[in-house]
Design an enzyme around this catalytic site. Structure first.
Site, PDB file in Angstrom:
ATOM      1  N   CYS A  60      36.900  -7.973  52.815  1.00 13.69           N
ATOM      2  CA  CYS A  60      35.844  -7.936  53.752  1.00 13.69           C
ATOM      3  C   CYS A  60      34.879  -6.643  53.614  1.00 13.69           C
ATOM      4  O   CYS A  60      33.762  -6.945  53.725  1.00 13.69           O
ATOM      5  CB  CYS A  60      36.388  -7.929  55.272  1.00 13.69           C
ATOM      6  SG  CYS A  60      34.909  -7.700  56.565  1.00 13.69           S
ATOM      7  N   GLU A  68      25.665 -18.980  52.102  1.00 13.39           N
ATOM      8  CA  GLU A  68      25.401 -17.487  52.449  1.00 13.39           C
ATOM      9  C   GLU A  68      24.557 -16.770  51.512  1.00 13.39           C
ATOM     10  O   GLU A  68      23.516 -16.304  51.146  1.00 13.39           O
ATOM     11  CB  GLU A  68      26.538 -16.603  53.104  1.00 13.39           C
ATOM     12  CG  GLU A  68      26.686 -17.061  54.319  1.00 13.39           C
ATOM     13  CD  GLU A  68      27.809 -16.339  54.823  1.00 13.39           C
ATOM     14  OE1 GLU A  68      28.068 -16.307  56.152  1.00 13.39           O
ATOM     15  OE2 GLU A  68      28.734 -15.858  54.132  1.00 13.39           O
ATOM     16  N   TYR A  74      30.726 -21.974  53.381  1.00 12.24           N
ATOM     17  CA  TYR A  74      29.807 -20.915  53.878  1.00 12.24           C
ATOM     18  C   TYR A  74      29.476 -19.766  53.062  1.00 12.24           C
ATOM     19  O   TYR A  74      28.328 -19.189  52.842  1.00 12.24           O
ATOM     20  CB  TYR A  74      30.507 -20.315  55.275  1.00 12.24           C
ATOM     21  CG  TYR A  74      31.758 -19.240  54.978  1.00 12.24           C
ATOM     22  CD1 TYR A  74      31.480 -17.763  55.071  1.00 12.24           C
ATOM     23  CD2 TYR A  74      32.974 -19.870  54.831  1.00 12.24           C
ATOM     24  CE1 TYR A  74      32.650 -17.296  54.868  1.00 12.24           C
ATOM     25  CE2 TYR A  74      34.197 -19.270  54.803  1.00 12.24           C
ATOM     26  CZ  TYR A  74      34.047 -17.830  54.653  1.00 12.24           C
ATOM     27  OH  TYR A  74      34.928 -16.858  54.455  1.00 12.24           O
ATOM     28  N   LYS A  84      27.969  -8.875  52.144  1.00 16.38           N
ATOM     29  CA  LYS A  84      27.196 -10.058  52.491  1.00 16.38           C
ATOM     30  C   LYS A  84      25.976  -9.935  53.693  1.00 16.38           C
ATOM     31  O   LYS A  84      25.099 -10.339  53.572  1.00 16.38           O
ATOM     32  CB  LYS A  84      28.069 -11.044  52.871  1.00 16.38           C
ATOM     33  CG  LYS A  84      27.452 -12.469  53.402  1.00 16.38           C
ATOM     34  CD  LYS A  84      27.355 -12.626  54.819  1.00 16.38           C
ATOM     35  CE  LYS A  84      28.585 -12.464  55.530  1.00 16.38           C
ATOM     36  NZ  LYS A  84      29.556 -13.667  55.432  1.00 16.38           N
ATOM     37  N   HIS A 103      15.620 -13.824  80.006  1.00 17.62           N
ATOM     38  CA  HIS A 103      14.327 -14.260  79.484  1.00 17.62           C
ATOM     39  C   HIS A 103      13.409 -13.183  79.259  1.00 17.62           C
ATOM     40  O   HIS A 103      13.235 -12.072  79.652  1.00 17.62           O
ATOM     41  CB  HIS A 103      13.495 -15.151  80.437  1.00 17.62           C
ATOM     42  CG  HIS A 103      12.320 -15.601  80.034  1.00 17.62           C
ATOM     43  ND1 HIS A 103      12.610 -16.956  79.373  1.00 17.62           N
ATOM     44  CD2 HIS A 103      11.128 -15.826  80.573  1.00 17.62           C
ATOM     45  CE1 HIS A 103      11.228 -17.514  79.143  1.00 17.62           C
ATOM     46  NE2 HIS A 103      10.367 -16.647  79.831  1.00 17.62           N
ATOM     47  N   GLU A 109      19.648 -17.490  76.112  1.00 19.43           N
ATOM     48  CA  GLU A 109      19.460 -18.123  77.506  1.00 19.43           C
ATOM     49  C   GLU A 109      19.247 -19.546  77.307  1.00 19.43           C
ATOM     50  O   GLU A 109      19.516 -20.245  78.402  1.00 19.43           O
ATOM     51  CB  GLU A 109      17.915 -17.442  78.154  1.00 19.43           C
ATOM     52  CG  GLU A 109      16.804 -18.084  77.718  1.00 19.43           C
ATOM     53  CD  GLU A 109      15.886 -17.646  78.473  1.00 19.43           C
ATOM     54  OE1 GLU A 109      15.694 -17.886  79.706  1.00 19.43           O
ATOM     55  OE2 GLU A 109      14.607 -17.330  77.795  1.00 19.43           O
ATOM     56  N   CYS A 146      32.554  -9.544  54.138  1.00 20.92           N
ATOM     57  CA  CYS A 146      31.671  -9.850  54.950  1.00 20.92           C
ATOM     58  C   CYS A 146      30.592  -8.502  55.073  1.00 20.92           C
ATOM     59  O   CYS A 146      29.523  -8.609  55.420  1.00 20.92           O
ATOM     60  CB  CYS A 146      32.437  -9.490  56.338  1.00 20.92           C
ATOM     61  SG  CYS A 146      33.998 -10.530  56.487  1.00 20.92           S
TER      62      CYS A 146
END
Length: 535
Positions: A98, A245, A241, A106, A508, A513, A103
């Site tokens: 990671c 990515e 993935y 990346k 909002h 939302e 992670c």
């Protein structure tokens, strides 16, 4: 079940004063202290038998989390960590995949690509910039910044272990017996270490296809973040993935990127959402070669790679690329532990460990992280599982890791975040008639002025049709998907229902939302496209 050896120890590892073996201790006690009960003798001697309460193999997220939690609970702990160089020769420091090649780098490169996109969009908002066509990206500057950050995390991790009194052993470990690890040091010297409990947290490394030239002329995600020179025109083989990515940020940084897909996009994810991600990437300029497999990689005289591949009809094709990146899956690093020495059971096809509550077939040997069979290969999963295991071993806890409803995000150019079941899985488990799928397209406010394409901004909610209408899955493709899905993952783990989701007042104007506004079902056949920003 707290280890008896965690508070009282009869020897000092730092002084290298090894205790006597249990057999010799027992022999001495039997001849010189006949009055002491045998049960208490065995208990006392068991306290002295092992050098550590816990030995951890692997200095990645899960192993380090378990080690630090165990020390906090009074256990004596050591961590083995050793990085075997990639075929290209890439290596890195303490912290695991990671931090070093996963992670963190990346996400930083993904952010670099998003910033480039924002620079070009900013002129629509009144920013006066040079001709956007003259704006160039500096790969070397980005690579240096990313690697400097990684090295700072490596250093912080070392200091943290020292502060918390976790012994760090920079050596490759393998099993000598069920309680003994052999550590092979950098100079080749072998040292033995014993522990009451052992944790396997070695993770995995990228796989290469068994084709000519793959090892010699290809790279993987182990190498991409530290390339000395810009990757140029790149072929990414694999559409999981990691492949998407990498293709996404390379394209965003201005490099020609092509993805070769053997079968489907993002296997294991909701396929409607996966295809939206791919369609958006194609719209942005990423090329896709579908239903194809590489057959050979050759290095040309100019240093570029000539790649041969076969399509679904058996036709052979070829093209030239500067870089070939394989992202075809990862292999668990369990065979390197010499599991046969202790009869550790592995899943034959993958080499992974089919553990029950992180416990292997050997009661005092455990595993967390990517080596576990059919568990999410995600850093936070490994961390949480490691901490909970340490608490059970040394803190009298009974809490087990829950691997269901774990949220994740694909950091593609338009991100995809999800938690819970895919539509396919929900139908397979519960049946089509028992579930309802709510869906909608939406318009991010920030897309209006630069007139960005909104055709792939989409979400869906999968819930039971009747009863309490409990939500089974949430899926979101759009900006900031990771940030959006994190909060909803807490809700779904608290048994979120669709009526409760609809009763929630949204913030909002945000993209998050939109989950509170969804009302159209797929079953109805009504158009899920939005009519206005506040409809």
């Amino acid at each position: 079940m707290k280890s008896r050896g965690s508070k009282k120890r009869s020897w000092c590892f730092n002084c290298r004063k090894k205790p006597q073996t249990m057999d010799s201790d027992l022999s001495d006690q039997e001849t010189t202290n006949d009055a002491e009960p045998m049960d208490s003798l065995v208990t006392s001697l068991a306290d002295q038998k092992f050098m550590y309460d816990l030995l951890v193999i692997g200095g990645g997220s899960g192993g380090l989390a378990a080690a630090k939690e165990a020390v906090n609970l009074g256990a004596s702990v050591a961590v083995f960590d050793y990085v075997i160089p990639s075929p290209r020769g890439t290596t890195w420091g303490l912290g695991g995949t990671c931090v070093n090649v996963g992670c963190i780098p990346k996400k930083l490169m993904h952010q670099a690509a998003l910033l480039g996109e924002a620079v070009h969009e900013s002129t629509s908002y009144g920013w006066q910039l040079p001709d956007p066509k003259t704006i160039k990206h500096d790969w070397e500057a980005l690579r240096t910044a990313v690697q400097n950050h990684i090295k700072s995390v490596n250093w912080t991790t070392r200091v943290d272990l020292r502060t918390k009194k976790v012994e760090y052993i920079n050596a490759h470990a393998y099993f000598k017996d069920e309680h003994t690890l052999c550590g092979v040091m950098k100079n080749g010297e072998e040292k033995m270490f014993t522990a009451r409990n052992i944790l396997i947290a070695v993770g995995g490394r990228p796989k290469y296809p068994n084709i000519p030239g793959a090892l010699e002329h290809g790279i993987t995600s182990d190498d991409i973040f530290s390339l000395e020179k810009a990757p140029g025109k790149t072929l990414i083989i694999g559409a999981g993935y990691i492949g998407l990515e990498c293709a996404g940020f390379l394209n965003g940084l201005g490099y020609d990127a092509t993805v070769m897909v053997r079968s489907i996009i993002l296997r294991g994810f909701d396929q409607q959402m996966a295809n939206l991600v791919a369609e958006e990437m194609e719209r942005r300029g990423v090329h896709f070669i579908y239903q194809a497999k590489p057959s050979k990689v050759e290095k040309q005289s100019d240093g570029r790679r000539l790649v041969h591949w076969v399509d679904k009809n058996g036709q052979v094709h070829q093209d030239v690329f500067d870089t070939v990146l394989f992202a075809i899956g990862r292999k668990a690093l369990t065979e390197e532990l010499k599991p046969g020495n202790i009869n550790l059971k592995l899943v034959p096809e993958t080499g992974k460990i089919d553990a029950v509550h992180e416990q292997t077939n050997i009661p005092h040997i455990y595993a967390v992280g990517d080596v576990l069979h059919k568990k999410p290969e995600l850093t936070p999963v490994a961390i949480h599982a490691g901490r909970l295991l340490a608490r059970r071993l040394f803190g009298n806890s009974t809490q087990q890791m829950d691997y269901t409803n774990v949220a994740t995000t694909v950091f593609s150019p338009l991100e995809y975040g999800c938690v819970g079941l895919s539509e396919e899985a929900a139908i397979a488990i519960h049946g089509d008639e028992k579930i309802e799928v709510y869906h909608m397209y939406y318009k991010p406010t920030e897309f209006f002025i630069p007139q960005k394409d909104i055709s792939h901004c989409y979400l869906k909610v999968i819930a039971f049709k009747d009863g309490d209408e409990r939500v089974l899955g949430l899926h979101f493709v759009g900006p900031h998907a990771g940030e959006v899905i994190q909060g909803f993952s807490a809700a779904i783990n608290c048994n979120l229902t669709f009526p409760k989701l609809k009763d929630t007042v949204g913030i909002h104007p945000t993209v998050a939302e939109e989950f509170t506004r969804v009302s159209i079902t797929k079953r109805s056949g009504f158009d899920p496209k939005p009519q206005s920003c506040c409809s």
